[in-house]
Every structure is written in C-alpha cells, then in structure tokens.
Design a protein around this motif. Sequence first.
Motif, PDB file in Angstrom:
ATOM      1  N   PHE A 345       0.805  -1.217   0.000  1.00  0.00           N
ATOM      2  CA  PHE A 345       0.000   0.000   0.000  1.00  0.00           C
ATOM      3  C   PHE A 345       0.843   1.274   0.000  1.00  0.00           C
ATOM      4  CE2 PHE A 345      -2.551  -3.441   1.653  1.00  0.00           C
ATOM      5  CZ  PHE A 345      -3.743  -3.298   0.943  1.00  0.00           C
ATOM      6  N   GLU A 346       2.150   1.120  -0.172  1.00  0.00           N
ATOM      7  CA  GLU A 346       3.077   2.241  -0.337  1.00  0.00           C
ATOM      8  C   GLU A 346       2.897   3.293   0.758  1.00  0.00           C
ATOM      9  OE1 GLU A 346       2.069   3.418  -4.291  1.00  0.00           O
ATOM     10  OE2 GLU A 346       3.287   1.841  -5.210  1.00  0.00           O
ATOM     11  N   GLY A 347       2.644   2.820   1.992  1.00  0.00           N
ATOM     12  CA  GLY A 347       2.547   3.723   3.132  1.00  0.00           C
ATOM     13  C   GLY A 347       1.260   4.514   3.229  1.00  0.00           C
ATOM     14  N   LYS A 348       0.288   4.208   2.373  1.00  0.00           N
ATOM     15  CA  LYS A 348      -0.946   5.006   2.338  1.00  0.00           C
ATOM     16  C   LYS A 348      -2.048   4.458   3.246  1.00  0.00           C
ATOM     17  CE  LYS A 348      -0.006   6.301  -2.435  1.00  0.00           C
ATOM     18  NZ  LYS A 348      -0.322   6.003  -3.835  1.00  0.00           N
ATOM     19  N   GLY A 349      -1.838   3.262   3.830  1.00  0.00           N
ATOM     20  CA  GLY A 349      -2.897   2.676   4.652  1.00  0.00           C
ATOM     21  C   GLY A 349      -3.898   1.919   3.802  1.00  0.00           C
ATOM     22  N   VAL A 350      -4.670   1.055   4.465  1.00  0.00           N
ATOM     23  CA  VAL A 350      -5.596   0.151   3.766  1.00  0.00           C
ATOM     24  C   VAL A 350      -7.004   0.736   3.781  1.00  0.00           C
ATOM     25  CG1 VAL A 350      -6.541  -2.177   3.648  1.00  0.00           C
ATOM     26  CG2 VAL A 350      -4.218  -1.813   4.532  1.00  0.00           C
ATOM     27  N   GLN A 351      -7.590   0.820   2.601  1.00  0.00           N
ATOM     28  CA  GLN A 351      -9.022   1.130   2.489  1.00  0.00           C
ATOM     29  C   GLN A 351      -9.736  -0.170   2.151  1.00  0.00           C
ATOM     30  OE1 GLN A 351     -10.236   4.290   3.102  1.00  0.00           O
ATOM     31  NE2 GLN A 351      -8.096   4.696   3.633  1.00  0.00           N
ATOM     32  N   GLY A 352     -10.722  -0.556   2.962  1.00  0.00           N
ATOM     33  CA  GLY A 352     -11.452  -1.792   2.689  1.00  0.00           C
ATOM     34  C   GLY A 352     -12.187  -1.700   1.365  1.00  0.00           C
ATOM     35  N   GLY A 353     -12.260  -2.827   0.665  1.00  0.00           N
ATOM     36  CA  GLY A 353     -12.952  -2.830  -0.616  1.00  0.00           C
ATOM     37  C   GLY A 353     -13.058  -4.230  -1.178  1.00  0.00           C
ATOM     38  N   ALA A 354     -13.871  -4.381  -2.236  1.00  0.00           N
ATOM     39  CA  ALA A 354     -14.062  -5.677  -2.899  1.00  0.00           C
ATOM     40  C   ALA A 354     -13.896  -5.495  -4.397  1.00  0.00           C
ATOM     41  CB  ALA A 354     -15.440  -6.238  -2.579  1.00  0.00           C
ATOM     42  N   VAL A 355     -13.496  -6.562  -5.080  1.00  0.00           N
ATOM     43  CA  VAL A 355     -13.303  -6.501  -6.531  1.00  0.00           C
ATOM     44  C   VAL A 355     -14.654  -6.327  -7.228  1.00  0.00           C
ATOM     45  CG1 VAL A 355     -11.180  -7.866  -6.515  1.00  0.00           C
ATOM     46  CG2 VAL A 355     -13.393  -9.027  -6.709  1.00  0.00           C
ATOM     47  N   GLU A 356     -14.603  -5.811  -8.437  1.00  0.00           N
ATOM     48  CA  GLU A 356     -15.823  -5.595  -9.223  1.00  0.00           C
ATOM     49  C   GLU A 356     -16.533  -6.928  -9.455  1.00  0.00           C
ATOM     50  OE1 GLU A 356     -17.129  -3.771 -13.575  1.00  0.00           O
ATOM     51  OE2 GLU A 356     -15.120  -3.366 -12.777  1.00  0.00           O
ATOM     52  N   GLY A 357     -17.849  -6.936  -9.254  1.00  0.00           N
ATOM     53  CA  GLY A 357     -18.638  -8.147  -9.448  1.00  0.00           C
ATOM     54  C   GLY A 357     -18.792  -8.995  -8.198  1.00  0.00           C
ATOM     55  N   PHE A 358     -18.170  -8.564  -7.081  1.00  0.00           N
ATOM     56  CA  PHE A 358     -18.225  -9.317  -5.821  1.00  0.00           C
ATOM     57  C   PHE A 358     -19.606  -9.129  -5.179  1.00  0.00           C
ATOM     58  CE2 PHE A 358     -17.497 -10.160  -1.351  1.00  0.00           C
ATOM     59  CZ  PHE A 358     -16.515 -11.144  -1.321  1.00  0.00           C
ATOM     60  N   ASN A 359     -20.239 -10.225  -4.800  1.00  0.00           N
ATOM     61  CA  ASN A 359     -21.533 -10.174  -4.113  1.00  0.00           C
ATOM     62  C   ASN A 359     -21.296  -9.893  -2.629  1.00  0.00           C
ATOM     63  OD1 ASN A 359     -24.033 -10.510  -2.988  1.00  0.00           O
ATOM     64  ND2 ASN A 359     -24.219 -12.695  -3.463  1.00  0.00           N
ATOM     65  N   THR A 360     -21.488  -8.641  -2.229  1.00  0.00           N
ATOM     66  CA  THR A 360     -21.149  -8.245  -0.856  1.00  0.00           C
ATOM     67  C   THR A 360     -22.086  -8.856   0.183  1.00  0.00           C
ATOM     68  OG1 THR A 360     -22.457  -6.232  -1.138  1.00  0.00           O
ATOM     69  CG2 THR A 360     -20.073  -6.079  -1.565  1.00  0.00           C
ATOM     70  N   ALA A 361     -23.185  -9.494  -0.261  1.00  0.00           N
ATOM     71  CA  ALA A 361     -24.138 -10.083   0.692  1.00  0.00           C
ATOM     72  C   ALA A 361     -23.718 -11.464   1.187  1.00  0.00           C
ATOM     73  CB  ALA A 361     -25.524 -10.167   0.055  1.00  0.00           C
ATOM     74  N   VAL A 362     -22.559 -11.998   0.720  1.00  0.00           N
ATOM     75  CA  VAL A 362     -22.159 -13.352   1.148  1.00  0.00           C
ATOM     76  C   VAL A 362     -21.792 -13.401   2.624  1.00  0.00           C
ATOM     77  CG1 VAL A 362     -21.415 -14.102  -1.150  1.00  0.00           C
ATOM     78  CG2 VAL A 362     -19.745 -13.036   0.410  1.00  0.00           C
ATOM     79  N   ALA A 363     -21.471 -12.235   3.201  1.00  0.00           N
ATOM     80  CA  ALA A 363     -21.162 -12.178   4.637  1.00  0.00           C
ATOM     81  C   ALA A 363     -21.546 -10.796   5.148  1.00  0.00           C
ATOM     82  CB  ALA A 363     -19.681 -12.452   4.900  1.00  0.00           C
ATOM     83  N   GLN A 364     -21.844 -10.731   6.433  1.00  0.00           N
ATOM     84  CA  GLN A 364     -22.139  -9.448   7.076  1.00  0.00           C
ATOM     85  C   GLN A 364     -20.842  -8.891   7.685  1.00  0.00           C
ATOM     86  OE1 GLN A 364     -25.204  -7.926   6.922  1.00  0.00           O
ATOM     87  NE2 GLN A 364     -25.552  -9.638   5.513  1.00  0.00           N
ATOM     88  N   PRO A 365     -20.655  -7.589   7.603  1.00  0.00           N
ATOM     89  CA  PRO A 365     -19.475  -7.004   8.247  1.00  0.00           C
ATOM     90  C   PRO A 365     -19.497  -7.231   9.760  1.00  0.00           C
ATOM     91  CG  PRO A 365     -20.483  -5.445   6.723  1.00  0.00           C
ATOM     92  CD  PRO A 365     -21.445  -6.586   6.860  1.00  0.00           C
ATOM     93  N   PHE A 366     -18.330  -7.447  10.333  1.00  0.00           N
ATOM     94  CA  PHE A 366     -18.177  -7.660  11.774  1.00  0.00           C
ATOM     95  C   PHE A 366     -17.660  -6.380  12.420  1.00  0.00           C
ATOM     96  CE2 PHE A 366     -18.699 -11.895  10.405  1.00  0.00           C
ATOM     97  CZ  PHE A 366     -18.900 -12.728  11.500  1.00  0.00           C
ATOM     98  N   GLY A 367     -17.741  -6.325  13.737  1.00  0.00           N
ATOM     99  CA  GLY A 367     -17.232  -5.179  14.469  1.00  0.00           C
ATOM    100  C   GLY A 367     -15.720  -5.183  14.565  1.00  0.00           C
ATOM    101  N   VAL A 368     -15.172  -4.060  14.977  1.00  0.00           N
ATOM    102  CA  VAL A 368     -13.718  -3.935  15.171  1.00  0.00           C
ATOM    103  C   VAL A 368     -13.259  -4.969  16.198  1.00  0.00           C
ATOM    104  CG1 VAL A 368     -11.884  -2.425  16.010  1.00  0.00           C
ATOM    105  CG2 VAL A 368     -13.722  -1.487  14.604  1.00  0.00           C
ATOM    106  N   GLY A 369     -12.181  -5.681  15.871  1.00  0.00           N
ATOM    107  CA  GLY A 369     -11.614  -6.649  16.802  1.00  0.00           C
ATOM    108  C   GLY A 369     -12.053  -8.081  16.582  1.00  0.00           C
ATOM    109  N   ALA A 370     -13.018  -8.331  15.678  1.00  0.00           N
ATOM    110  CA  ALA A 370     -13.404  -9.722  15.406  1.00  0.00           C
ATOM    111  C   ALA A 370     -12.214 -10.486  14.823  1.00  0.00           C
ATOM    112  CB  ALA A 370     -14.606  -9.772  14.453  1.00  0.00           C
TER     113      ALA A 370
END
Length: 402
Positions: A345-370
Amino acid sequence: MSVYQATASAPVNIACIKYWGKRDTKLILPTNSSLSVTLDQDHLRATTTSRADPSFEKDRLWLNGDEEEIKDGGRLATCIKEVKALRRQLEEKDVSLPKISGYFVHISSRNNFPTAAGLASSAAGFAALVASLAALYQLPTDASHLSLIARQGSGSACRSLFGGYVAWEMGEKADGSDSYAVQIAPREHWPDIHALICVVNDAKKGTSSTSGMQRTVETSELLQHRIKHVVPKRMSAISDAIRARDFDTFARLTMQDSNQFHAVALDTDPPIFYMNDVSRAIIALIVEYNRVSVANGGKLKAAYTYDAGPNAVIYAPKENLKEIVELIVKYFPQTEPFKDPFGLFEGKGVQGGAVEGFNTAVAQPFGVGAVKGLIHTRVGDGPRTLGVEEALLGPDGFPKKI
C-alpha cells in the motif's frame, strides 16, 4: 574455559494436507502423511539458545522467560536425550572431541507470536530446540534425520526442519524410523506464494490438538475413510501441483483438505468445533473472491486453510494479496494499522474494498476486533544458526532479561 553454546531459529509451518491422528502416541506416529508450507522466519519464528556446562545441576528450559518442567519420559526430555545420544556417538568415534554429551543443558526459547493459539507454536518451538542442540553438539546429521527427533516433541515440528514445501511421510514401521520429513521443493522453486494470517483468537484453545485428535481416531468413521482413500491421492496431487507451480490445483486441494479436516472434527464423538462464525465468514469471502475470478475466465486466486483453531491462513500468489487484504479489512475493520512488510500500500494505509462483481451479501461485516490482527508473510527457509549476539542465555547460563 570453553563455552559450549549455540542459538538457532526455526519457522512456523501451516499444513495444506492436514495431520490429524496418531497410530502411536508415544513416538508420535501419524495415521496419515501431511504436507505444509514453511513460513518466513522474518515474520514468525521460535528462537532457542542451548548451552552445555559442567556446572549445571540438571537440564532446564525456559519458554518466553518462564521455566517449564522437563518431565522424565516427556516430550522435552525425549528430544534432549535423543540429540545427546547422537553427540555421544560422535565422541565415541573421535576421542579428540570434548566430552560435552554428559553435561546438563540450559535452554532458553522465545516465540515472537502467541503460544498455543493455533499458530503452530509447538512446531516451531521443538524444531528450534532440536536445531539449536544439533548446532551445540556440531552434529553432521541431515534435516530428515533430525526430523525423526523433532517429531517426538511435536508431530508437525518435523516439517519445520525444512524450508519451502515439505511432506511428513507417515511411514509404516513400528519404531517410527521411516516417519520423517522430506522437502518437496525449496522456497526458491516457488517463492511467489504469500500468506495472510487472520488472527481470530489469540487465547489458548478449548480442545488441544493432542486430546482432540485421539478422540477423533477413537470415534470417527469419516477419519478412517480419509486415511485410506483421500489423503494418499491428495498428497500425490498437491506435490505435483507444487512442482508444476500450479496454484489453481494447489488452492483447490488446500481448501478441500481444510474442509475435510474440520468435517472429521465434527464427526468426532462428542464433536469438536475449532472454527467460529468469523472463520466461516472468511471462507465465504474467499469462495466469492474465487467465484468472481473464475466467472471472468480466470482461475482460483486464493486458498483458505484452518488448523485446530479459528485462525485463517490465506495462501495466494503475491500479486493477489493487496485485493485480499482490502477484502478482509472491509468486513473486519482493524484496531491497529496493517503492518505492510512488502509495501503493498506504499505507506498510504488500507481502504477496505471488494473486486468488481463481488456479491457483498455473502457475509455481514463484523465489528472492530473480530479479527484481532493480520500478519502478511510468505514461503520461507528452514532453521537458521544465529550468532552470539542473538543468544537468549546470559554469561551465567541463565535467560537474559528481555
């Protein structure tokens, strides 16, 4: 006066074809062969210093600064005794060698990762123990021979005596003399394989591997099918895939074998649950990530695997790791910034994301620390002999204060 001391480090290994079940609990002889990837010691390792001295009154060992009991006939005592016996043979053949095999030893060992948390800490620990003793006694023994000894400490430790891609041949002999580790391919053969470890839980697990696998051997019919019909074919196929650098086949077999291992745990009476909801959500994400790739005419891009615990290890070619980290962070936000040892990430930090066409409903987001942390590493080398500056014992033969 001479100081007889040596320090060695040894790596963690994570199995793709799982070891689960012993045919001999004392000698630690497995019910099936297994295969693993050795991980880079720059990120995960056990380091051990061993010293032999005529002033020592008994064999003693400290792990992460705390003294551990060396029980007569126990695993630690067995490994120490076996390596001393090899030194004694050398001394009998060459009378000019100092007679240090009769001295007691002090041993100090440290892990740079949580012990007994599902990160194969005992494998790295016993491999480092045997490697440091072998260096102390200047044994001319090859790694496969030493793996016979490390195996008696912790079964999977035998695989940590090699780098790269390593098989533990189950063997057939009652004395265990043909149950040892062999290298399928060195790290340099396929250096492109990286691993993302998702630390789901770094507490000690509820059912230890030792007790869990024997319950499985005694009660699971599925295990018997696995031993006889499934593992031999998979060992051959995944070895061929490694030699051919065929990630698609490697990934498919790795995920299938992880699934079957946990099915065998579930088939145990009473059942054993090593994975949790977070573990299963990570599986769903990797399955969907691979589905998108295949739907676009590509091949599998990642492989999950789980040992006897909830932590996920995701294997992938390096070029896919940026997408995988972004995907995990999207569903499992982190409390600490991602340590980025390879500069994805060249020191820029990670932004969460998914590739194009990814079905985001396959899992629910979890809270911080899971997912408590992410460790990015890669295929690595075997045990290293280290210099005196890295010794864990002080001039008095006792652990340094760190």
